[in-house]
Scaffold this motif. Structure first.
Motif, PDB file in Angstrom:
ATOM      1  N   GLY A  84      64.147  97.748  35.670  1.00 24.08           N
ATOM      2  CA  GLY A  84      64.241  96.798  36.789  1.00 24.08           C
ATOM      3  C   GLY A  84      65.573  96.056  36.761  1.00 24.08           C
ATOM      4  N   ILE A 110      58.658  90.360  30.346  1.00 21.48           N
ATOM      5  CA  ILE A 110      58.831  89.152  31.151  1.00 21.48           C
ATOM      6  C   ILE A 110      57.554  88.944  31.952  1.00 21.48           C
ATOM      7  CG2 ILE A 110      60.276  87.915  32.792  1.00 21.48           C
ATOM      8  CD1 ILE A 110      61.678  88.805  30.125  1.00 21.48           C
ATOM      9  N   ASP A 131      66.279 101.730  37.196  1.00 23.36           N
ATOM     10  CA  ASP A 131      65.740 101.090  38.403  1.00 23.36           C
ATOM     11  C   ASP A 131      65.460 102.175  39.447  1.00 23.36           C
ATOM     12  OD1 ASP A 131      66.006  97.821  39.423  1.00 23.36           O
ATOM     13  OD2 ASP A 131      65.498  99.359  40.914  1.00 23.36           O
ATOM     14  N   LEU A 170      65.261 101.542  42.587  1.00 23.63           N
ATOM     15  CA  LEU A 170      65.902 101.099  43.836  1.00 23.63           C
ATOM     16  C   LEU A 170      64.900 100.935  44.979  1.00 23.63           C
ATOM     17  CD1 LEU A 170      69.254 103.003  43.459  1.00 23.63           C
ATOM     18  CD2 LEU A 170      69.112 100.607  44.115  1.00 23.63           C
ATOM     19  N   LEU A 220      68.279  96.135  38.393  1.00 21.49           N
ATOM     20  CA  LEU A 220      69.056  95.767  39.590  1.00 21.49           C
ATOM     21  C   LEU A 220      68.437  94.597  40.359  1.00 21.49           C
ATOM     22  CD1 LEU A 220      70.171  99.219  41.028  1.00 21.49           C
ATOM     23  CD2 LEU A 220      70.899  97.992  39.000  1.00 21.49           C
ATOM     24  N   GLY A 221      67.378  94.028  39.814  1.00 25.60           N
ATOM     25  CA  GLY A 221      66.660  92.976  40.538  1.00 25.60           C
ATOM     26  C   GLY A 221      67.348  91.621  40.457  1.00 25.60           C
ATOM     27  N   HIS A 222      66.627  90.647  40.911  1.00 24.29           N
ATOM     28  CA  HIS A 222      67.108  89.262  40.951  1.00 24.29           C
ATOM     29  C   HIS A 222      67.582  88.824  39.550  1.00 24.29           C
ATOM     30  CE1 HIS A 222      65.869  84.904  42.283  1.00 24.29           C
ATOM     31  NE2 HIS A 222      67.055  84.942  41.748  1.00 24.29           N
ATOM     32  N   ILE A 223      66.731  89.014  38.554  1.00 20.67           N
ATOM     33  CA  ILE A 223      67.098  88.606  37.193  1.00 20.67           C
ATOM     34  C   ILE A 223      68.003  89.655  36.544  1.00 20.67           C
ATOM     35  CG2 ILE A 223      66.195  88.096  34.890  1.00 20.67           C
ATOM     36  CD1 ILE A 223      63.592  87.102  36.318  1.00 20.67           C
ATOM     37  N   PHE A 274      58.111  83.290  32.267  1.00 19.00           N
ATOM     38  CA  PHE A 274      59.168  82.627  33.037  1.00 19.00           C
ATOM     39  C   PHE A 274      58.580  81.760  34.147  1.00 19.00           C
ATOM     40  CE2 PHE A 274      63.156  85.588  32.589  1.00 19.00           C
ATOM     41  CZ  PHE A 274      63.151  85.374  31.226  1.00 19.00           C
ATOM     42  N   GLY A 275      59.149  80.544  34.317  1.00 15.89           N
ATOM     43  CA  GLY A 275      58.899  79.777  35.531  1.00 15.89           C
ATOM     44  C   GLY A 275      59.612  80.457  36.696  1.00 15.89           C
ATOM     45  N   THR A 276      59.351  79.986  37.907  1.00 15.69           N
ATOM     46  CA  THR A 276      60.027  80.576  39.082  1.00 15.69           C
ATOM     47  C   THR A 276      61.537  80.397  38.952  1.00 15.69           C
ATOM     48  OG1 THR A 276      58.135  80.098  40.454  1.00 15.69           O
ATOM     49  CG2 THR A 276      60.218  80.455  41.601  1.00 15.69           C
ATOM     50  N   TYR A 329      49.279  89.612  41.537  1.00 14.61           N
ATOM     51  CA  TYR A 329      50.519  89.676  40.737  1.00 14.61           C
ATOM     52  C   TYR A 329      50.312  88.993  39.384  1.00 14.61           C
ATOM     53  CZ  TYR A 329      55.072  88.018  39.088  1.00 14.61           C
ATOM     54  OH  TYR A 329      56.158  87.706  38.302  1.00 14.61           O
ATOM     55  N   THR A 370      63.807  98.344  46.014  1.00  9.88           N
ATOM     56  CA  THR A 370      64.263  97.210  46.826  1.00  9.88           C
ATOM     57  C   THR A 370      65.729  97.365  47.254  1.00  9.88           C
ATOM     58  OG1 THR A 370      64.531  96.048  44.754  1.00  9.88           O
ATOM     59  CG2 THR A 370      62.593  95.494  46.028  1.00  9.88           C
TER      60      THR A 370
HETATM   61  N1  LIG Z   1      62.022  85.902  39.926  1.00 14.64           N
HETATM   62  C1  LIG Z   1      61.126  85.067  39.431  1.00 14.64           C
HETATM   63  O1  LIG Z   1      60.984  83.933  39.908  1.00 14.64           O
HETATM   64  C2  LIG Z   1      60.264  85.492  38.263  1.00 14.64           C
HETATM   65  C3  LIG Z   1      59.459  84.523  37.653  1.00 14.64           C
HETATM   66  C4  LIG Z   1      58.645  84.889  36.596  1.00 14.64           C
HETATM   67  C5  LIG Z   1      58.646  86.200  36.123  1.00 14.64           C
HETATM   68  N2  LIG Z   1      59.438  87.127  36.719  1.00 14.64           N
HETATM   69  C6  LIG Z   1      59.390  88.501  36.208  1.00 14.64           C
HETATM   70  O2  LIG Z   1      60.692  88.926  35.874  1.00 14.64           O
HETATM   71  C7  LIG Z   1      60.832  90.315  36.133  1.00 14.64           C
HETATM   72  C8  LIG Z   1      62.039  90.541  37.029  1.00 14.64           C
HETATM   73  O3  LIG Z   1      61.846  89.786  38.218  1.00 14.64           O
HETATM   74  P1  LIG Z   1      62.895  89.802  39.395  1.00 14.64           P
HETATM   75  O4  LIG Z   1      62.757  88.520  40.093  1.00 14.64           O
HETATM   76  O5  LIG Z   1      64.223  90.247  38.902  1.00 14.64           O
HETATM   77  O6  LIG Z   1      62.238  90.915  40.323  1.00 14.64           O
HETATM   78  P2  LIG Z   1      62.892  91.804  41.441  1.00 14.64           P
HETATM   79  O7  LIG Z   1      61.791  92.195  42.367  1.00 14.64           O
HETATM   80  O8  LIG Z   1      64.093  91.170  42.009  1.00 14.64           O
HETATM   81  O9  LIG Z   1      63.367  93.085  40.634  1.00 14.64           O
HETATM   82  C9  LIG Z   1      62.481  94.057  40.138  1.00 14.64           C
HETATM   83  C10 LIG Z   1      63.265  95.349  40.017  1.00 14.64           C
HETATM   84  O10 LIG Z   1      62.373  96.344  39.515  1.00 14.64           O
HETATM   85  C11 LIG Z   1      62.604  97.545  40.225  1.00 14.64           C
HETATM   86  N3  LIG Z   1      61.367  98.321  40.170  1.00 14.64           N
HETATM   87  C12 LIG Z   1      60.170  98.012  40.724  1.00 14.64           C
HETATM   88  N4  LIG Z   1      59.286  98.984  40.467  1.00 14.64           N
HETATM   89  C13 LIG Z   1      59.931  99.917  39.726  1.00 14.64           C
HETATM   90  C14 LIG Z   1      59.543 101.162  39.144  1.00 14.64           C
HETATM   91  N5  LIG Z   1      58.289 101.636  39.282  1.00 14.64           N
HETATM   92  N6  LIG Z   1      60.443 101.852  38.429  1.00 14.64           N
HETATM   93  C15 LIG Z   1      61.717 101.384  38.273  1.00 14.64           C
HETATM   94  N7  LIG Z   1      62.144 100.221  38.803  1.00 14.64           N
HETATM   95  C16 LIG Z   1      61.257  99.503  39.529  1.00 14.64           C
HETATM   96  C17 LIG Z   1      62.981  97.115  41.645  1.00 14.64           C
HETATM   97  O11 LIG Z   1      63.738  98.105  42.315  1.00 14.64           O
HETATM   98  C18 LIG Z   1      63.783  95.855  41.371  1.00 14.64           C
HETATM   99  O12 LIG Z   1      65.180  96.123  41.284  1.00 14.64           O
HETATM  100  C19 LIG Z   1      59.533  90.772  36.775  1.00 14.64           C
HETATM  101  O13 LIG Z   1      58.736  91.383  35.803  1.00 14.64           O
HETATM  102  C20 LIG Z   1      58.897  89.482  37.257  1.00 14.64           C
HETATM  103  O14 LIG Z   1      57.496  89.571  37.258  1.00 14.64           O
HETATM  104  C21 LIG Z   1      60.250  86.806  37.786  1.00 14.64           C
END
Ligand SMILES: NC(=O)c1ccc[n+]([C@@H]2O[C@H](COP(=O)([O-])OP(=O)(O)OC[C@H]3O[C@@H](n4cnc5c(N)ncnc54)[C@H](O)[C@@H]3O)[C@@H](O)[C@H]2O)c1
Length: 318
Positions: free
Chosen positions: A7, A118, A33, A35, A9-12, A171-173, A144, A37
């Motif tokens: 994951g 996480i 990833d 992709l 490429l995501g937000h974190i 993690f908090g938001t 979720y 999203t």
């Molecule tokens: N953003 C927050 O506020 C937050 C808070 C608490 C926990 N988290 C946890 O942190 C982690 C990352 O969160 P985020 O905000 O970066 O999420 P996000 O949705 O921005 O990124 C998730 C990434 O996972 C990839 N992905 C999803 N399913 C997949 C699969 N089957 N195979 C490969 N890649 C896949 C997506 O393409 C995406 O790039 C998550 O596990 C989330 O539950 C996030």
């Protein structure tokens, strides 16, 4: 030696892959990833001095026995993360967040590779008192959050059955900017709405309820702190920069923007009570949360300032 990030490429992840500390710069970083999203931009202009390999793949499609050789840790971020929408797609959320975690965690156990999961503070759900990791009565409010809690329980089981070494970070938001940032969670969504001159949509019950938030730089620093300290002790740690109410957030946004309005809305996952999460356990091990909600909001609004309300006529978009 390598570090695997799912994951990525995501937000974190998009911030994590840029915040690599000096002591890990020589490692190979394998980014996985699917992709789903479509955040291709998370791969743009990566630091040149880091050895990255990107695997465009679903986590279910990888042969882990091969890839896990010489791996220091797996950082598992891949998930479906929109809590509110998870109500309508429970099956898929469970498949990715629970079954996906299981596949990788089992492979890590077999290959003696530490696993960083996480999780989320939303596993606590409604709580009358301040909560820490000793809280046993958990009330996840969405598919979720339930999928994350079930994955946590599974890791504990795999540590007994297969000797898995893991750490769970609740993690908090997240607030604060990243290239792959999303805008479906509270702080970012409010910044987005205020920028577009839309009313900030607040769940009816939530205006004065506390929720835990985590600065994205604290999030990435903590993950590398865990690796640096080899803190794979099968423990769970809350990760929270601050607890705040929606009113607090709206006030900060209002200090930065004029004419901020709010609108109360209903949500299927509204909690009835606040929850206030304490993160002293990880601080007792020397970790410091240094983020700042007001700075994070200001920086997010600055990212968006190019689109903020400079229309020649008053157009209202619904
Ligand atoms: N953003 C927050 O506020 C937050 C808070 C608490 C926990 N988290 C946890 O942190 C982690 C990352 O969160 P985020 O905000 O970066 O999420 P996000 O949705 O921005 O990124 C998730 C990434 O996972 C990839 N992905 C999803 N399913 C997949 C699969 N089957 N195979 C490969 N890649 C896949 C997506 O393409 C995406 O790039 C998550 O596990 C989330 O539950 C996030």
């Amino acid at each position: 030696m390598k570090i695997i990030i799912t994951g990525a490429l995501g937000h974190i992840g998009s911030r994590l892959i840029r915040d690599i500390p000096q002591f890990l710069c020589r490692y190979q970083f394998v980014l996985i990833d699917s992709l789903i999203t479509e955040r291709y931009s998370s791969l743009f202009q990566l630091p040149e001095d880091i050895n990255y390999t990107f695997l465009h793949s679903d986590i279910f499609e990888i042969d882990y026995s091969d890839i896990l050789k010489d791996t220091v840790a797996v950082i598992h971020l891949a998930a479906i993360t929109d809590a509110e929408r998870s109500v309508d797609r429970e099956k898929e959320v469970n498949r990715i967040n629970f079954n996906g975690t299981e596949i990788i965690a089992r492979a890590c156990a077999k290959n003696s590779v530490p696993f960083i999961m996480i999780s989320t503070t939303s596993v606590y759900g409604s709580q009358k008192d301040k909560v820490d990791e000793t809280c046993e009565k958990l009330y996840p409010q969405s598919p979720y959050a339930s999928s994350k809690l079930n994955a946590e329980l599974l890791l504990k089981q795999l540590s007994v059955e297969m000797g898995l070494k893991f750490v769970i970070l609740r993690f908090g938001t997240i607030f604060g900017k990243s290239i792959g940032m999303r805008f479906h969670t509270a702080v970012n969504k409010f910044c987005w709405q205020a920028t577009l001159k839309q009313p900030i949509s607040v769940w009816e019950t939530a205006y004065d309820q506390y929720r835990p938030y985590l600065d994205i730089s604290d999030a990435t620093t903590l993950i590398y702190y865990i690796i640096g300290k080899k803190l794979f002790n099968n423990e769970t740690y809350n990760a929270v920069t601050t607890n705040a109410t929606v009113r607090d957030i709206v006030n900060i946004v209002s200090n930065e923007m004029s004419d901020v309005k709010i609108e109360f809305v209903k949500s299927k996952i509204m909690n009835q009570l606040s929850y206030h999460v304490v993160a002293e356990k990880i601080q007792a091990l020397g970790f410091k949360f240094e983020g700042d909600l007001a700075i994070g909001i200001k920086e997010t609004l600055q990212q968006l300032q190019g689109i903020s309300g400079k229309l020649p006529i008053n157009i209202i978009v619904k």
